[in-house]
Design a protein around this motif. Structure first.
Motif, PDB file in Angstrom:
ATOM      1  N   ALA A 270      54.204  46.914  86.336  1.00  0.00           N
ATOM      2  CA  ALA A 270      53.119  45.950  86.145  1.00  0.00           C
ATOM      3  C   ALA A 270      51.757  46.626  86.135  1.00  0.00           C
ATOM      4  CB  ALA A 270      53.160  44.898  87.258  1.00  0.00           C
ATOM      5  N   GLY A 271      51.749  47.952  86.142  1.00  0.00           N
ATOM      6  CA  GLY A 271      50.488  48.679  86.152  1.00  0.00           C
ATOM      7  C   GLY A 271      49.542  48.301  85.035  1.00  0.00           C
ATOM      8  N   PRO A 272      49.996  48.220  83.759  1.00  0.00           N
ATOM      9  CA  PRO A 272      49.071  47.848  82.678  1.00  0.00           C
ATOM     10  C   PRO A 272      48.412  46.487  82.880  1.00  0.00           C
ATOM     11  CG  PRO A 272      51.059  48.843  81.784  1.00  0.00           C
ATOM     12  CD  PRO A 272      51.309  48.648  83.244  1.00  0.00           C
ATOM     13  N   VAL A 273      49.146  45.524  83.433  1.00  0.00           N
ATOM     14  CA  VAL A 273      48.574  44.190  83.680  1.00  0.00           C
ATOM     15  C   VAL A 273      47.438  44.290  84.690  1.00  0.00           C
ATOM     16  CG1 VAL A 273      49.047  41.879  84.588  1.00  0.00           C
ATOM     17  CG2 VAL A 273      50.749  43.036  83.151  1.00  0.00           C
ATOM     18  N   LEU A 274      47.716  44.983  85.782  1.00  0.00           N
ATOM     19  CA  LEU A 274      46.725  45.070  86.847  1.00  0.00           C
ATOM     20  C   LEU A 274      45.553  45.963  86.437  1.00  0.00           C
ATOM     21  CD1 LEU A 274      46.262  43.939  89.615  1.00  0.00           C
ATOM     22  CD2 LEU A 274      47.481  45.881  90.597  1.00  0.00           C
ATOM     23  N   ARG A 275      45.821  47.013  85.692  1.00  0.00           N
ATOM     24  CA  ARG A 275      44.763  47.923  85.243  1.00  0.00           C
ATOM     25  C   ARG A 275      43.789  47.202  84.298  1.00  0.00           C
ATOM     26  NH1 ARG A 275      43.834  53.269  85.492  1.00  0.00           N
ATOM     27  NH2 ARG A 275      45.713  53.539  86.761  1.00  0.00           N
ATOM     28  N   SER A 276      44.328  46.396  83.376  1.00  0.00           N
ATOM     29  CA  SER A 276      43.466  45.643  82.470  1.00  0.00           C
ATOM     30  C   SER A 276      42.610  44.641  83.240  1.00  0.00           C
ATOM     31  CB  SER A 276      44.323  44.919  81.431  1.00  0.00           C
ATOM     32  OG  SER A 276      43.525  44.089  80.613  1.00  0.00           O
ATOM     33  N   PHE A 277      43.213  43.947  84.188  1.00  0.00           N
ATOM     34  CA  PHE A 277      42.468  42.999  85.013  1.00  0.00           C
ATOM     35  C   PHE A 277      41.357  43.707  85.786  1.00  0.00           C
ATOM     36  CE2 PHE A 277      42.124  41.761  89.511  1.00  0.00           C
ATOM     37  CZ  PHE A 277      41.414  40.580  89.371  1.00  0.00           C
ATOM     38  N   ALA A 278      41.660  44.881  86.358  1.00  0.00           N
ATOM     39  CA  ALA A 278      40.682  45.603  87.167  1.00  0.00           C
ATOM     40  C   ALA A 278      39.461  45.992  86.346  1.00  0.00           C
ATOM     41  CB  ALA A 278      41.326  46.838  87.782  1.00  0.00           C
ATOM     42  N   PHE A 279      39.688  46.470  85.134  1.00  0.00           N
ATOM     43  CA  PHE A 279      38.558  46.873  84.291  1.00  0.00           C
ATOM     44  C   PHE A 279      37.706  45.663  83.918  1.00  0.00           C
ATOM     45  CE2 PHE A 279      36.591  47.700  80.158  1.00  0.00           C
ATOM     46  CZ  PHE A 279      35.912  48.871  80.431  1.00  0.00           C
ATOM     47  N   GLU A 280      38.351  44.578  83.506  1.00  0.00           N
ATOM     48  CA  GLU A 280      37.603  43.395  83.097  1.00  0.00           C
ATOM     49  C   GLU A 280      36.850  42.773  84.264  1.00  0.00           C
ATOM     50  OE1 GLU A 280      37.026  42.283  80.113  1.00  0.00           O
ATOM     51  OE2 GLU A 280      38.198  43.944  79.258  1.00  0.00           O
ATOM     52  N   SER A 281      37.418  42.805  85.460  1.00  0.00           N
ATOM     53  CA  SER A 281      36.743  42.205  86.612  1.00  0.00           C
ATOM     54  C   SER A 281      35.481  42.962  86.982  1.00  0.00           C
ATOM     55  CB  SER A 281      37.693  42.144  87.812  1.00  0.00           C
ATOM     56  OG  SER A 281      37.954  43.435  88.336  1.00  0.00           O
ATOM     57  N   ASP A 282      35.436  44.270  86.682  1.00  0.00           N
ATOM     58  CA  ASP A 282      34.216  45.031  86.945  1.00  0.00           C
ATOM     59  C   ASP A 282      33.157  44.745  85.885  1.00  0.00           C
ATOM     60  OD1 ASP A 282      32.615  47.232  88.208  1.00  0.00           O
ATOM     61  OD2 ASP A 282      32.941  48.142  86.238  1.00  0.00           O
ATOM     62  N   ARG A 283      33.573  44.558  84.640  1.00  0.00           N
ATOM     63  CA  ARG A 283      32.612  44.355  83.562  1.00  0.00           C
ATOM     64  C   ARG A 283      32.146  42.909  83.452  1.00  0.00           C
ATOM     65  NH1 ARG A 283      33.048  49.222  84.021  1.00  0.00           N
ATOM     66  NH2 ARG A 283      32.709  50.715  82.320  1.00  0.00           N
ATOM     67  N   SER A 284      32.974  41.972  83.877  1.00  0.00           N
ATOM     68  CA  SER A 284      32.610  40.558  83.792  1.00  0.00           C
ATOM     69  C   SER A 284      33.011  39.862  85.082  1.00  0.00           C
ATOM     70  CB  SER A 284      33.305  39.891  82.605  1.00  0.00           C
ATOM     71  OG  SER A 284      33.088  38.491  82.614  1.00  0.00           O
TER      72      SER A 284
END
Length: 557
Positions: A270-284
């Motif tokens: 599930a790393g890609p799911v969580l990694r995408s969420f982490a990046f977006e949560s920092d930018r928005s």
């Protein structure tokens, strides 16, 4: 780790070294994978209020915890009861270093010195107490780990995988290193036992990510320009979600959490799911809420994120975004609880000199005295870490307005006490707020600060804080802030005691309309059997109930 505990339910967090089924109290949960690490959150229901339930852990049918030669009492789940006395232990800022010399020396004697860990001392004392005296919950108010001051085992791991002579040097670089840092911070045997038997609520602060994280727009832009920053912020957010955030939530909140559902439903890693969420949560900031609420017996605890949800745009500075503000206002205004705790890593009511200095600096850095002063204001802000609630002055005033509305009864029946609990600034104090007579306040409002659990200031740093707590310094800083156009606050406050600077830990006890705050410091000396010494106890509301009025506790095996 024992995480969320309600009157009839609990969750236990587990990390394992390979995929498996976790069994606890006849409940089975399959682990999920994130980049080679395996996790489970076991939901246990059917408990009874006010009871103690021992438990053990099986992996694929094998008993693995507690271990056969474990010297500690069996881990257990203690559910609160609305009619019974309740205890919460709390504090912040705990660096992970060994519990032996030179790390138990003073920082002035050895730069590696961090003295005796107050949480370690508290957990050690629990071993000699009946479980009726143990806390029901531990509130960890930021800097659970130090990404920019990693422990020795994590630094050794860094050297095996990259060149530490290049940025970010011996600071945590990515998710894999964060996983090692959390493991090092929480795996000392006594600490590991403590977390397995005391429910924990957590929130992050700057050192969980990077010193002065999200101080200002200039700071954010500078960090995003570094080629190692994206891996750092994504790894920090992934690790925070896994190791801290999801254990804060009730089972119903987890069911409604889209990221949690997607991670659990992922096929394989599930790393890609969580990694995408982490990046977006920092930018928005939209759609991401780290703030949460727990009702513990008859007290409401709202844990406010004062780091990850900041808005630091050129034309707008807010400590907390609009969605989280609505959550805070709604849960603070519902009523039906005896005490309201507003927990935020950063103190709301700072020593007056620091409050007004930060408010002045924000005004100047945002242009109140022109462009040249704005440049200097930004340098001062970053150089002196001026980024607490008073440096987001509009947000400070907004929070004070909410407290006035709740404490005056304009939002329903007022609670017996309202208490800000905070950490971050590496000293401890208690302040009491005073409002204008026309506000009609019937609820006392307090600010408790407890920091550090383990990472004391040196002699020179302590002297600066003592000066900042003085009346002349406060008057001078206030005059300076008014010259920069800072609005006066509709509240006054004074420190009830001088700041203390040891490794220290605090407890809050309550029962019906009574509440009390106690501060203890870890004594230097024997790290094997450390001791705590009471600094002070202060009644926040009501009168301490007699022993005969306390509800008898029951146990269930």
């Amino acid at each position: 780790m024992l995480r969320y505990v309600g009157e009839t339910e609990a969750t236990v967090w587990v990390e394992t070294d390979q995929p498996c089924t976790v069994d606890i109290l006849d409940t089975s949960t399959r682990t999920f994978e994130v980049e080679g690490h395996h996790y489970a959150l076991v939901y246990i229901e059917g408990l009874e209020p006010g009871t103690t339930t021992p438990y053990d852990v099986q992996l694929d049918g094998d008993f693995v915890w507690p271990e056969p030669d474990d010297p500690f009492p069996n881990p257990r789940i203690r559910t609160p009861h609305r009619d019974a006395p309740t205890k919460m232990v709390w504090g912040s800022c705990r660096v992970s270093v060994p519990h032996e010399p030179p790390f138990t020396l003073k920082k002035d004697d050895d730069p590696r010195g961090r003295e005796v860990d107050a949480l370690y001392a508290f957990a050690t004392r629990m071993l000699d107490q009946p479980d009726s005296e143990w806390p029901h919950v531990a509130l960890m108010l930021g800097d659970q780990v130090y990404a920019d001051e990693a422990g020795p085992k994590t630094r050794e791991f860094m050297r095996t995988r990259r060149n530490i002579n290049e940025p970010p040097y011996e600071e945590v670089a990515d998710f894999e290193e964060y996983a090692h840092l959390y493991r090092e911070s929480w795996s000392e045997p006594t600490i590991r036992w403590f977390f397995s038997t005391v429910s924990t609520a957590m929130i992050w602060d700057d050192h969980d990510v990077h010193d002065d994280w999200n101080t200002s727009h200039d700071w954010v832009e500078e960090m995003r320009g570094k080629d190692w920053w994206n891996d750092r912020i994504v790894g920090a957010t992934m690790a925070y979600w896994l190791y801290q955030h999801w254990g804060n939530l009730s089972p119903r909140e987890l069911d409604d959490d889209e990221v949690y559902r997607d991670v659990r439903a992922a096929e394989g890693d599930a790393g890609p799911v969580l990694r995408s969420f982490a990046f977006e949560s920092d930018r928005s900031k939209e759609g991401v809420r780290w703030t949460y609420c727990r009702d513990i017996a008859d007290t409401r605890v709202i844990v406010m994120d004062s780091r990850g949800g900041r808005i630091v745009e050129p034309d707008r500075r807010e400590m907390i975004d609009d969605a989280e503000w609505r959550f805070i206002e709604e849960h603070a205004s519902e009523g039906g609880f005896d005490h309201l705790v507003l927990a935020t890593t950063l103190p709301v009511l700072m020593p007056p000199a620091l409050h007004w200095l930060e408010a002045w600096d924000e005004a100047v850095a945002e242009g109140a005295w022109g462009g040249r002063w704005a440049t200097w204001g930004e340098k001062i802000r970053q150089g002196l870490d001026l980024e607490h609630w008073s440096a987001f002055h509009d947000s400070f005033l907004r929070l004070i307005d909410l407290v006035r509305a709740v404490g005056s009864g304009r939002r329903g029946e007022p609670p017996a006490s309202i208490t800000f609990l905070s950490g971050d600034i590496h000293n401890a104090y208690l302040a009491r707020a005073a409002f204008r007579p026309e506000d009609g306040m019937v609820t006392p409002v307090w600010q408790g600060v407890c920091s550090p659990i383990r990472n004391p200031l040196d002699r020179h740093e302590r002297m600066l804080f003592k000066i900042a707590a003085s009346r002349p310094a406060g008057a001078l800083a206030k005059a300076l802030a008014h010259r920069a156009g800072v609005k006066d606050a509709p509240v006054r406050w004074e420190l009830e005691s001088k700041p203390s600077f040891d490794n220290q830990i605090s407890t809050m006890d309550w029962h019906e309309r009574w509440a009390e705050l106690t501060l203890e410091r870890a004594l230097p000396g024997d790290a094997e059997r450390p001791k705590l010494e009471k600094v002070r106890s202060t009644a926040l509301a009501g009168a301490r109930p007699s022993a005969t009025t306390r509800r008898a506790r029951t146990s269930r095996t």
